[in-house]
Scaffold this active site. Structure first.
Site, PDB file in Angstrom:
ATOM      1  CE  LYS A 258      -3.279   2.596   2.924  1.00 35.02           C
ATOM      2  NZ  LYS A 258      -4.151   2.586   4.116  1.00 35.02           N
ATOM      3  CG  ASP A 263      -5.534   7.926   4.762  1.00 38.22           C
ATOM      4  OD1 ASP A 263      -6.444   8.580   4.201  1.00 38.22           O
ATOM      5  OD2 ASP A 263      -5.746   6.890   5.426  1.00 38.22           O
ATOM      6  CE  LYS A 270      -6.659   8.662   8.159  1.00 39.17           C
ATOM      7  NZ  LYS A 270      -7.340   7.573   8.874  1.00 39.17           N
ATOM      8  CG  ASP A 281      -1.960   5.138   5.004  1.00 34.35           C
ATOM      9  OD1 ASP A 281      -1.841   4.054   5.602  1.00 34.35           O
ATOM     10  OD2 ASP A 281      -3.023   5.540   4.496  1.00 34.35           O
ATOM     11  CG  ASP A 340      -9.989   7.541   6.734  1.00 38.18           C
ATOM     12  OD1 ASP A 340      -8.916   7.503   6.089  1.00 38.18           O
ATOM     13  OD2 ASP A 340     -10.052   7.713   7.969  1.00 38.18           O
ATOM     14  CD  GLU A 342      -6.732   5.308   2.512  1.00 38.20           C
ATOM     15  OE1 GLU A 342      -7.720   5.411   3.254  1.00 38.20           O
ATOM     16  OE2 GLU A 342      -5.590   5.051   2.938  1.00 38.20           O
ATOM     17  NE  ARG A 344     -11.048  -1.046   3.672  1.00 41.01           N
ATOM     18  CZ  ARG A 344     -11.654  -1.199   4.843  1.00 41.01           C
ATOM     19  NH1 ARG A 344     -12.840  -1.797   4.890  1.00 41.01           N
ATOM     20  NH2 ARG A 344     -11.093  -0.791   5.959  1.00 41.01           N
TER      21      ARG A 344
HETATM   22  N1  BES Z   1      -4.350   4.440   6.935  1.00 37.67           N
HETATM   23  C1  BES Z   1      -5.502   4.177   7.693  1.00 37.67           C
HETATM   24  C2  BES Z   1      -5.271   3.113   8.761  1.00 37.67           C
HETATM   25  C3  BES Z   1      -4.393   3.505   9.917  1.00 37.67           C
HETATM   26  C4  BES Z   1      -4.948   4.049  11.050  1.00 37.67           C
HETATM   27  C5  BES Z   1      -3.050   3.263   9.877  1.00 37.67           C
HETATM   28  C6  BES Z   1      -4.151   4.372  12.117  1.00 37.67           C
HETATM   29  C7  BES Z   1      -2.244   3.593  10.943  1.00 37.67           C
HETATM   30  C8  BES Z   1      -2.801   4.136  12.079  1.00 37.67           C
HETATM   31  C9  BES Z   1      -6.635   3.678   6.792  1.00 37.67           C
HETATM   32  O1  BES Z   1      -6.645   4.174   5.512  1.00 37.67           O
HETATM   33  C10 BES Z   1      -7.901   4.094   7.430  1.00 37.67           C
HETATM   34  O2  BES Z   1      -8.140   5.272   7.500  1.00 37.67           O
HETATM   35  N2  BES Z   1      -8.703   3.127   7.890  1.00 37.67           N
HETATM   36  C11 BES Z   1      -9.926   3.412   8.531  1.00 37.67           C
HETATM   37  C12 BES Z   1     -10.960   2.419   8.060  1.00 37.67           C
HETATM   38  C13 BES Z   1     -12.357   2.755   8.478  1.00 37.67           C
HETATM   39  C14 BES Z   1     -12.829   4.008   7.773  1.00 37.67           C
HETATM   40  C15 BES Z   1     -13.243   1.593   8.152  1.00 37.67           C
HETATM   41  C16 BES Z   1      -9.702   3.284  10.031  1.00 37.67           C
HETATM   42  O3  BES Z   1      -8.927   2.414  10.450  1.00 37.67           O
HETATM   43  O4  BES Z   1     -10.247   4.090  10.767  1.00 37.67           O
HETATM   44 ZN    ZN Z   2      -4.818   4.744   4.765  1.00 41.42          ZN
HETATM   45 MN    MN Z   3      -7.703   6.025   5.376  1.00 39.46          MN
END
Ligand code: BES
Ligand code: ZN
Ligand code: MN
Length: 490
Positions: A258, A263, A270, A281, A340, A342, A344
């Protein structure tokens, strides 16, 4: 860093010519076979209460009569296992690295047989001790002049130690590259720059590199990946790396990383707190580059392919919106309920792209979910795969590399939350089990693959005072790939 080994007797340890000597003792008793001058120094330090034989304790001994190295220190490990040895070495190196010497000698007293894993523990601890991020802070320095480390061992242990040091040094180079790339801020480490990094690595290590731009990604039909990229002024890249170590007829291993260079969450933006950490990220992408660096140095007999979808996730007038439906490269449609989620969306198209290589295994590596951090914390990466043999191989690789992971479930029941009235699937489910939901989403794009997913959200970087990329899971991936090469040779 120059890592070497030298066969020696116990008496030879004190006669060894180096700038510093680090002595490791394991357990709560002094080992029998200590060099005399050191045994005396340690016994008196114990008596005086200066040295305590507790895990992680160290003592700087300075110049000792009868010891050739002008400075010595001792570090205490809980036991003789590589994990404990690495932790103690890290403590000992912290004592010695900032002193004057260039050449450090290390003696693992009480370790009956020094193995390749011990040698790798030493290289890893040393790499961690001397790495400093300087790209945007050239004034930073760790004050270390250390450039050479010699592991003293018994003659019988030499072959294993030599192999461990060679492998370990290559992993350090890969981990260092991954840390360096991941640490760079979002305005430096753009998708374009990641593409250039890959090209540079390709030139240096003789790898084949292809970098596709937006037009080519459109032509391929990666509608899901492009929907994430569309909100940003930075153009996306799709990077393909190839290491050819075996005949073309041999099915390759594919690593997918990835590469979200920043992000923000997109329209599902966020909160401001710690958002800067979302520059990490692209840790999955960095680990793929790092692993290629390592593998290209070790030259195992197998074919390896790296795929890196990379873009920014930004809000803008052009950004994808909640409720939008996009068509993935696989033909499956996705309702984007949360912009968010993104990672996947970019990985799914890369997984479909991986099919064309008819791979023997595909592993994706992603800072995918905050939920994985809640589940596993910062020690083990999350491992998701329906294939027991792949789970076994990746778990073993993580243990061997001291870069561990932990298997999580991917039962069919977890898939139901992805149902959508407007597309083949939604990109998110409810909060509960969020790391598993993300894996279930990817699984829908991996039906034709022997696939595993590593969620490294909790392990790719550290927050707080130690903020920075860890270079994980380059160690795990290297051990996995080398084991696959071994299996292919059988
Ligand atoms: N890059 C984030 C995941 C992440 C969160 C990595 C904290 C490192 C530390 C990912 O893109 C994300 O935002 N995931 C969301 C998914 C949710 C919207 C279902 C998350 O984990 O909040
Ligand atoms: Zn992310
Ligand atoms: Mn995200």
């Amino acid at each position: 860093m120059d890592f070497r080994h030298q066969a020696t007797t116990v008496a030879g340890v004190s006669a060894f010519n180096a700038d510093a000597l680090l002595l490791l003792v394991a357990g709560n008793k002094l080992p029998q076979d200590l060099p005399k001058p050191l045994a005396q120094a340690l016994q008196s330090a114990l008596k005086e209460g200066d040295l305590v034989l507790d895990n992680g304790r160290t003592l700087y001994l300075g110049k000792l009569a009868g010891v050739k190295a002008p400075r010595a220190a001792v570090a205490v490990a809980a036991d003789t296992a590589p994990r404990a040895v690495k932790a103690a070495l890290a403590q000992g190196l912290a004592q010695l690295k900032a002193l004057g010497g260039k050449h450090l000698a290390v003696w693992l007293a009480g370790v009956d047989r020094v193995t390749a894993a011990h040698a790798e523990a030493l290289t890893g601890a040393t790499g961690d001790a001397v790495y400093v991020y300087r790209h945007t802070k050239p004034s930073a320095s760790n004050g270390s002049k250390l450039s050479k480390v010699t592991l003293l061992c018994a003659r019988a242990d030499e072959p294993a130690v030599a192999q461990g040091l060679k492998r370990g040094a290559a992993i350090v180079a890969g981990v260092t590259l991954a840390r360096e790339v991941a640490n760079r801020p979002g305005n430096h480490c753009t998708p374009t720059m990641l593409g250039e990094q890959a090209q540079e690595l390709g030139r240096a290590m003789k790898l084949k590199i292809e970098v596709f731009g937006r037009k080519e990604i459109e032509k391929l039909g990666m509608g899901s990946f492009l929907s994430v990229a569309q909100g940003s002024d930075e153009p996306p890249r799709f990077i393909v790396l190839r290491y050819d170590g075996a005949p073309d007829s041999e099915a390759p291993v594919v690593l997918v990383g990835k590469g979200i260079t920043f992000d923000t969450g997109g329209i599902s933006i966020k909160p401001a707190g710690e958002m800067d950490e979302m520059k990490f990220d692209m840790g999955g992408a960095a680990s793929v580059l790092g692993t290629f660096r390592t593998i290209a140095q070790l030259k195992p007999k197998l074919n390896l392919i790296g795929l890196i979808p990379t873009c920014e996730n930004m809000p803008s007038g052009k950004a994808v919106k909640p409720g939008d439906v996009v068509k993935s490269l696989s033909g499956q449609t996705v309702e984007i309920l949360n912009t968010d989620a993104e990672g996947r969306l970019i990985l799914c198209d890369a997984l479909t792209y991986a099919e064309r290589f008819k791979p023997r295994a595909v592993v994706d590596i992603a800072t995918l979910t905050g939920a994985c951090v809640i589940a596993l914390g910062h020690h083990r990466s999350g491992l998701f795969t329906p294939h027991d043999d792949l789970a076994q191989a990746l778990s073993a690789a993580g243990d061997a590399a001291l870069d561990p992971c932990w298997r999580m479930p991917v039962d069919a029941e977890y898939d139901e939350v992805l149902k959508s009235n407007f597309a083949d699937m939604a990109n998110v489910g409810p909060r509960a089990g969020g790391a598993i939901t993300a894996a279930m989403f990817l699984k829908r794009f991996a039906k034709k693959l022997r696939w595993a997913h590593l969620d490294i959200a909790g392990t790719a970087y550290k927050s707080g005072a130690q903020k920075g990329a860890t270079g994980r899971p380059v160690g795990l991936l290297t051990h996995f790939v080398l084991a696959q090469a071994g299996a292919a040779a059988d």
